[in-house]
Design an enzyme around this catalytic site. Structure first.
Site, PDB file in Angstrom:
ATOM      1  N   LYS A  14      -3.967  -7.081   3.246  1.00 30.09           N
ATOM      2  CA  LYS A  14      -2.838  -6.779   2.372  1.00 30.09           C
ATOM      3  C   LYS A  14      -1.824  -7.906   2.532  1.00 30.09           C
ATOM      4  O   LYS A  14      -1.622  -8.402   3.646  1.00 30.09           O
ATOM      5  CB  LYS A  14      -2.201  -5.438   2.742  1.00 30.09           C
ATOM      6  CG  LYS A  14      -3.105  -4.242   2.536  1.00 30.09           C
ATOM      7  CD  LYS A  14      -2.405  -2.961   2.988  1.00 30.09           C
ATOM      8  CE  LYS A  14      -3.333  -1.768   2.872  1.00 30.09           C
ATOM      9  NZ  LYS A  14      -2.701  -0.521   3.398  1.00 30.09           N
ATOM     10  N   ARG A  91       1.053  -8.361  11.012  1.00 33.02           N
ATOM     11  CA  ARG A  91       1.132  -7.078  11.708  1.00 33.02           C
ATOM     12  C   ARG A  91      -0.006  -7.028  12.716  1.00 33.02           C
ATOM     13  O   ARG A  91      -1.168  -7.238  12.367  1.00 33.02           O
ATOM     14  CB  ARG A  91       0.991  -5.923  10.726  1.00 33.02           C
ATOM     15  CG  ARG A  91       0.938  -4.555  11.404  1.00 33.02           C
ATOM     16  CD  ARG A  91       0.282  -3.521  10.519  1.00 33.02           C
ATOM     17  NE  ARG A  91       0.177  -2.244  11.191  1.00 33.02           N
ATOM     18  CZ  ARG A  91      -0.792  -1.371  10.987  1.00 33.02           C
ATOM     19  NH1 ARG A  91      -1.758  -1.651  10.122  1.00 33.02           N
ATOM     20  NH2 ARG A  91      -0.822  -0.221  11.627  1.00 33.02           N
ATOM     21  N   HIS A 180       2.611   2.659  14.454  1.00 33.35           N
ATOM     22  CA  HIS A 180       3.518   2.737  13.288  1.00 33.35           C
ATOM     23  C   HIS A 180       4.937   2.291  13.666  1.00 33.35           C
ATOM     24  O   HIS A 180       5.910   2.711  13.046  1.00 33.35           O
ATOM     25  CB  HIS A 180       3.582   4.181  12.732  1.00 33.35           C
ATOM     26  CG  HIS A 180       2.277   4.726  12.259  1.00 33.35           C
ATOM     27  ND1 HIS A 180       1.877   6.014  12.544  1.00 33.35           N
ATOM     28  CD2 HIS A 180       1.275   4.175  11.529  1.00 33.35           C
ATOM     29  CE1 HIS A 180       0.680   6.239  12.011  1.00 33.35           C
ATOM     30  NE2 HIS A 180       0.297   5.126  11.388  1.00 33.35           N
ATOM     31  N   VAL A 332       2.283  10.710   2.570  1.00 36.47           N
ATOM     32  CA  VAL A 332       2.471  12.152   2.498  1.00 36.47           C
ATOM     33  C   VAL A 332       3.941  12.508   2.668  1.00 36.47           C
ATOM     34  O   VAL A 332       4.497  13.318   1.921  1.00 36.47           O
ATOM     35  CB  VAL A 332       1.605  12.879   3.548  1.00 36.47           C
ATOM     36  CG1 VAL A 332       1.872  14.379   3.527  1.00 36.47           C
ATOM     37  CG2 VAL A 332       0.128  12.602   3.308  1.00 36.47           C
ATOM     38  N   GLY A 333       4.582  11.903   3.643  1.00 30.64           N
ATOM     39  CA  GLY A 333       5.989  12.212   3.913  1.00 30.64           C
ATOM     40  C   GLY A 333       6.909  11.911   2.750  1.00 30.64           C
ATOM     41  O   GLY A 333       7.906  12.611   2.528  1.00 30.64           O
ATOM     42  N   ASN A 335       5.921  11.873  -0.497  1.00 31.56           N
ATOM     43  CA  ASN A 335       5.488  12.465  -1.765  1.00 31.56           C
ATOM     44  C   ASN A 335       5.084  13.933  -1.718  1.00 31.56           C
ATOM     45  O   ASN A 335       5.140  14.612  -2.741  1.00 31.56           O
ATOM     46  CB  ASN A 335       4.311  11.657  -2.323  1.00 31.56           C
ATOM     47  CG  ASN A 335       4.717  10.242  -2.687  1.00 31.56           C
ATOM     48  OD1 ASN A 335       5.403  10.021  -3.674  1.00 31.56           O
ATOM     49  ND2 ASN A 335       4.303   9.278  -1.869  1.00 31.56           N
ATOM     50  N   GLU A 385       7.375  -1.594   5.960  1.00 28.02           N
ATOM     51  CA  GLU A 385       6.960  -2.309   7.161  1.00 28.02           C
ATOM     52  C   GLU A 385       6.929  -3.814   6.943  1.00 28.02           C
ATOM     53  O   GLU A 385       7.221  -4.594   7.858  1.00 28.02           O
ATOM     54  CB  GLU A 385       5.588  -1.807   7.601  1.00 28.02           C
ATOM     55  CG  GLU A 385       5.573  -0.335   7.977  1.00 28.02           C
ATOM     56  CD  GLU A 385       4.183   0.195   8.259  1.00 28.02           C
ATOM     57  OE1 GLU A 385       3.698  -0.012   9.380  1.00 28.02           O
ATOM     58  OE2 GLU A 385       3.593   0.819   7.358  1.00 28.02           O
TER      59      GLU A 385
END
Length: 401
Positions: A14, A91, A180, A332-333, A335, A385
């Site tokens: 990415k 990362r 994370h 998830v958090g 949406n 991030e």
């Protein structure tokens, strides 16, 4: 300054290119299926559309080269020469106890990341391939490593140690590391800006809830505990990871199923969690849809999933001695309105009151979803991030000049 951020997995890359003068995103996209058939890159164009290009990508070197080619493309690229890229930030999932902050890459750093592959074999190996691919293609461009576990390095020893013989920590570095970290770092700081809190006088619980999920207790800007452990397997129930489990259950299953250690690790990481309970999917959207259609195992999975988040929120409120704000972030958090509501349900005794109507309207944007009279503010903060990595890269490279 232009900074390219790379997040290299075992078969993916990415990327985001930033103009750090104003932190504008100049280009972004992702490479998939490196080393496999039907590899491709998907580029997000400035008009919001996506362009997919198939390619033969046997290694990460070809994958990074394709990223560069797209950045230089006269039709949809963002730069005219690779020399415009001043630095590359990576990362890195596992820095072990060697790194508690971001560093400029040198041979020693590369060697350390390689030695830490035992703790994160899939992730660290991919990151290292990305670093070496940039080494080969842009040998004079400075690179920076931003470690996923670094933000959690402020945990006290009584929180990060396991209750096993101490010499195992001394010899093999067996301890809780947490992951994370760049996400928890970003949202814990951002929520203080939103609420007008002093970071250095704050008690924040950050909930990074995605296919991988973790919770962190952040006291005065520093982590004092987090749910993931030596690896990302521990803590919450996740898409395909089991989360917390009795170690004896693991050895019992190994005996019953005839699985070797790595086979069992794969089983708990890739075939468990939401996927294992439902037998349907690791994607919470699929599970919610199935639950709405009456699937009992999907309903059970949602109850298990939400309950474990609530349990960690309660535990970390105790660890912090109270809480000022709870943050939900990641796929998830940001949406899943039902998960946010259920994770906070029954916590009114802690001063947590969700505005159910407001919560139901929030999908992927910054918003306070608690009621005005809630003593604890509950906030949705989309994570970023990549900007954390870009900022660290810019700061270190500028200092090194």
């Amino acid at each position: 300054m232009k900074v390219l951020v790379l997040n290299c997995g075992s078969s993916s890359i990415k990327y985001k290119l930033y103009n750090m003068d104003n932190e504008a995103v100049l280009a972004q996209g992702g490479v998939e299926r490196i080393g496999l058939d039907n590899a491709f890159i998907k580029v997000k164009l400035t008009n919001g559309e996506k362009k997919q290009i198939m390619a033969d990508l046997p290694t990460h070197k070809e994958g990074v080269s394709l990223v560069f080619k797209c950045l230089l493309d006269p039709e949809f690229g963002a730069i005219k020469d690779l020399k415009e890229i001043d630095a590359v930030g990576h990362r890195i999932v596992q820095g072990g106890d060697k790194y508690n902050k971001s560093v400029i890459v040198d041979k020693q750093v590369e060697q350390d990341i390689e030695e830490l592959c035992d703790l994160a074999p899939v992730h660290n190996a991919g990151h290292l391939k990305g670093i070496r691919a940039v080494d080969a293609l842009m040998p004079t461009t400075p690179q920076v490593c931003v470690f996923d576990n670094a933000f959690h390095s402020t945990m006290p020893d009584y929180a990060y140690l396991y209750a096993i013989p101490y010499e195992l920590y001394e010899k093999y570095h067996i301890r809780r590391y947490g992951f994370h970290g760049t996400s928890h770092r970003y949202v814990s700081q951002r929520v203080c800006e939103i609420l007008g809190l002093d970071v250095n006088n704050s008690r924040i619980i950050t909930c990074h809830i995605g296919n991988g999920a973790s919770v962190a207790a952040v006291l005065n800007g520093k982590v004092i505990d987090t749910s993931m452990g030596l690896t990302p397997l521990a803590g919450l129930m996740m898409g395909s990871r089991c989360g917390d489990i009795d170690a004896s259950a693991v050895t019992y299953l190994m005996d019953k199923l005839g699985k070797k250690p790595q086979e069992m690790a794969d089983y708990l990481n890739k075939q468990s969690g939401v996927l294992g309970i439902t037998g349907i999917s690791s994607d919470m959207r699929d599970v919610e849809n199935a639950a709405q259609e009456g699937n009992k195992r999907a309903k059970l999975a949602l109850e298990m999933y939400d309950y474990r988040i609530k349990k960690y929120i309660g535990a970390y409120a105790a660890a912090l001695g109270g809480v000022d704000a709870i943050v939900f972030t990641a796929g998830v958090g940001e949406n899943q309105t039902g998960t946010r509501e259920q994770a906070c349900a029954g916590l009114e005794f802690l001063g947590i009151k969700i505005d159910k109507a407001k919560n139901a309207t929030i999908h992927g944007e910054e918003a306070i979803i608690s009621t005005p009279d809630s003593k604890v503010k509950v906030v949705v903060v989309p994570t970023d991030e990549e900007i954390v990595i870009a900022r660290d890269t810019k700061e270190l490279v500028e200092k090194a000049k």
